[in-house]
Design a protein around this motif. Structure first.
Motif, PDB file in Angstrom:
ATOM      1  N   MET A  66       0.831  -1.206   0.000  1.00  0.00           N
ATOM      2  CA  MET A  66       0.000   0.000   0.000  1.00  0.00           C
ATOM      3  C   MET A  66       0.868   1.259   0.000  1.00  0.00           C
ATOM      4  O   MET A  66       0.588   2.213  -0.747  1.00  0.00           O
ATOM      5  CB  MET A  66      -0.941   0.005   1.201  1.00  0.00           C
ATOM      6  N   GLY A  67       1.918   1.258   0.813  1.00  0.00           N
ATOM      7  CA  GLY A  67       2.811   2.407   0.856  1.00  0.00           C
ATOM      8  C   GLY A  67       3.508   2.646  -0.470  1.00  0.00           C
ATOM      9  O   GLY A  67       3.584   3.781  -0.957  1.00  0.00           O
ATOM     10  N   TYR A  68       3.998   1.576  -1.085  1.00  0.00           N
ATOM     11  CA  TYR A  68       4.649   1.716  -2.387  1.00  0.00           C
ATOM     12  C   TYR A  68       3.653   2.206  -3.437  1.00  0.00           C
ATOM     13  O   TYR A  68       3.994   3.041  -4.273  1.00  0.00           O
ATOM     14  CB  TYR A  68       5.277   0.397  -2.841  1.00  0.00           C
ATOM     15  N   GLY A  69       2.431   1.695  -3.378  1.00  0.00           N
ATOM     16  CA  GLY A  69       1.419   2.133  -4.331  1.00  0.00           C
ATOM     17  C   GLY A  69       1.133   3.620  -4.214  1.00  0.00           C
ATOM     18  O   GLY A  69       1.017   4.314  -5.227  1.00  0.00           O
ATOM     19  N   LEU A  70       1.049   4.118  -2.991  1.00  0.00           N
ATOM     20  CA  LEU A  70       0.821   5.555  -2.800  1.00  0.00           C
ATOM     21  C   LEU A  70       2.017   6.375  -3.272  1.00  0.00           C
ATOM     22  O   LEU A  70       1.852   7.424  -3.914  1.00  0.00           O
ATOM     23  CB  LEU A  70       0.504   5.847  -1.336  1.00  0.00           C
ATOM     24  N   LEU A  71       3.231   5.900  -2.973  1.00  0.00           N
ATOM     25  CA  LEU A  71       4.422   6.589  -3.469  1.00  0.00           C
ATOM     26  C   LEU A  71       4.462   6.583  -4.991  1.00  0.00           C
ATOM     27  O   LEU A  71       4.780   7.593  -5.620  1.00  0.00           O
ATOM     28  CB  LEU A  71       5.685   5.938  -2.913  1.00  0.00           C
ATOM     29  N   ARG A  72       4.148   5.448  -5.581  1.00  0.00           N
ATOM     30  CA  ARG A  72       4.173   5.319  -7.046  1.00  0.00           C
ATOM     31  C   ARG A  72       3.132   6.239  -7.696  1.00  0.00           C
ATOM     32  O   ARG A  72       3.376   6.833  -8.729  1.00  0.00           O
ATOM     33  CB  ARG A  72       3.917   3.855  -7.430  1.00  0.00           C
ATOM     34  N   ALA A  73       1.976   6.347  -7.068  1.00  0.00           N
ATOM     35  CA  ALA A  73       0.906   7.147  -7.648  1.00  0.00           C
ATOM     36  C   ALA A  73       1.197   8.641  -7.577  1.00  0.00           C
ATOM     37  O   ALA A  73       0.871   9.376  -8.516  1.00  0.00           O
ATOM     38  CB  ALA A  73      -0.412   6.836  -6.935  1.00  0.00           C
TER      39      ALA A  73
END
Length: 77
Positions: A66-73
């Motif tokens: 989830m954290g990586y997804g938010l950073l990626r987005a």
């Protein structure tokens, strides 16, 4: 159906769908590409969190996804 057979079968189908969606999202123009790929990681993390229900290491993996997804987005382009 035998749960021992169904789990790897569904996992394989999930991987095929995931790679297909990822490759299709890679064709989108920015910022939509990063937003879609980030959303996929967030959804994968949420699914891991819900599925884990008591297994801490999978829940930690879900939070990392989830954290990586938010950073990626929003930050990583």
């Amino acid at each position: 159906m035998n749960p021992n057979f169904l789990r790897p079968f569904l996992g394989t189908i999930g991987l095929l769908i995931g790679f297909g969606l990822y490759s299709q999202a890679g064709r989108l123009p920015e910022p939509w590409q990063s937003l879609c790929i980030g959303a996929m990681f967030v959804l994968l993390g949420v699914a891991a969190w819900v599925y884990a229900a008591g297994e801490r290491w999978i829940q930690v993996l879900g939070v990392i996804l989830m954290g990586y997804g938010l950073l990626r987005a929003f930050l990583l382009r």
